[in-house]
Design a protein around this motif. Sequence first.
Motif, mmCIF file in Angstrom:
data_model
loop_
_atom_site.group_PDB
_atom_site.id
_atom_site.type_symbol
_atom_site.label_atom_id
_atom_site.label_comp_id
_atom_site.label_asym_id
_atom_site.label_seq_id
_atom_site.Cartn_x
_atom_site.Cartn_y
_atom_site.Cartn_z
ATOM 1 N N TRP A 279 3.146 1.877 -2.146
ATOM 2 C CA TRP A 279 3.164 2.265 -3.557
ATOM 3 C C TRP A 279 1.850 2.949 -3.941
ATOM 4 O O TRP A 279 1.851 3.970 -4.644
ATOM 5 N N THR A 280 0.729 2.383 -3.465
ATOM 6 C CA THR A 280 -0.574 2.962 -3.785
ATOM 7 C C THR A 280 -0.682 4.380 -3.250
ATOM 8 O O THR A 280 -1.184 5.283 -3.948
ATOM 9 N N HIS B 179 0.812 -1.213 0.000
ATOM 10 C CA HIS B 179 0.000 0.000 0.000
ATOM 11 C C HIS B 179 0.849 1.268 0.000
ATOM 12 O O HIS B 179 0.346 2.355 -0.279
ATOM 13 N N LYS C 222 4.936 -1.173 -8.079
ATOM 14 C CA LYS C 222 3.950 -1.925 -7.298
ATOM 15 C C LYS C 222 3.741 -3.324 -7.875
ATOM 16 O O LYS C 222 3.611 -4.309 -7.129
ATOM 17 N N VAL D 53 3.686 2.704 -10.560
ATOM 18 C CA VAL D 53 2.765 1.610 -10.898
ATOM 19 C C VAL D 53 3.555 0.353 -11.251
ATOM 20 O O VAL D 53 3.225 -0.762 -10.813
#
Length: 449
Positions: free
Chosen positions: A311-312, A309, A422, A419
């Motif tokens: 990365w999110t 998370h 991730k 992205v």
Amino acid sequence: MLPTTSGEHPAVTSVAGTRARSSRYPWIVFALTFGLMLSDFMSRQVLSAVFPFLKTEWTLTDSQLASLSSVVALMVGLLALPLSLLADRWGRVKSLTLMAVLWSVATLLCALATSYEQLLGARFLVGVGEAAYTSVGIAVVLSVFAPRLHDTLSGALFAGGSFGSVIGVAFGGAIAVHLSWRWSFAAMAIFGLILVALYRALVTERKLAIRATTDDVAAGTVAKPEGYRAPLSSLFTNPAVLCAYIGGGLHLFTAGVLLSWLPSFFNRYYGFAPAKAGLTASIFVLLVGSGMVICGIITDRVSRTDTSHKWTAAIAFCVTSLVFLTVGFRVGTGNTQMVLIGIGAFFSGGASGASGAMVANLTHSSVRASAMGALAVAYNLLGMALGPFVVGVLADRLGLLGALQLSPLVYLGAIAALVAGKRLYPAGVRKFDALMTGQASPKVLRPTS
């Protein structure tokens, strides 16, 4: 050795008492490291406050003034990684102490300079001293804190650069007006030397090593044999780490633009006098720094159960800043524009804590400063140094507003890298675990639960 009645590993039992006695020490390390981060950027940015005085007294051109500033960023970009590698081998505390002494003494030499050439030489030394401080300082702090706080701490330390820049410009300008520009440099140098004396007295390699070992045993994580050093290739062979470097660097492109060009933006398009333009811009600089801290805290909270998370969260911060800055620089001048730019500025450096923590999670502690050095190179060459330069070149052709309108588009590159990171993260974790278990010590076992 007799087993404990609780069934715990004896090392864990002894560690519990050590942790209780040393719970304050990590925060002492953080406070002193953060203080030196302030000193770092105060010494770097005080120059901006005395530009008018130098231009008048020495009849300097704008290009000469710019070179006095850019030489520091150039040295940081070139030397961050090699000096971080050296610090991992020579000792991080000794390295940090030497760095702080060097930039403080060099700042004092700025106060004593009698010509442009002497001042340029002194600023060169400031850059050499500051080159690896961020990377090594973050490595020291992360080594004494649990991973659940790494995003917050990384963001806070990076924010220290923004806060130090504001303090350096504000106090440097006030001192220059009431005393002289030389005392502006001298004050920053004295502040740095006082802090480094405290740091040297309270922080030692031995205490850091004890704290790091305590956390490893208490957490039940795999430990390497004493003296083990991960290969330097591990800094670049993990694709997820490369994505963190690239995404982290590109996401600071626009933050660097805001720090450098907002005073000119308010001067040219709002008609503010230079003093008011600088004061207004400093509010937005504080928003950038505050956003780094708060976004780091948010990232820590949302990634407690799943580290992916991070990365999110980093992606979300980049998207938010992209949207608000793109719209903000395209609406007319006024309160609405300031609010939109302010929100965009708040999130512009929000991924700093996450990218620092992601690099820390995927690199071995023995080369942690080197990893942060590689990240610092990306931050400077892809972000903080490249952004202001590119916008300056574009401004000559499109006007400053046109260049500022284009600058948030670089977030698209940062988002793409994050992205990809991730998606590669699970494989990256497995690769890192393979490195960690390859020579694991039989004395400390990974929990089975």
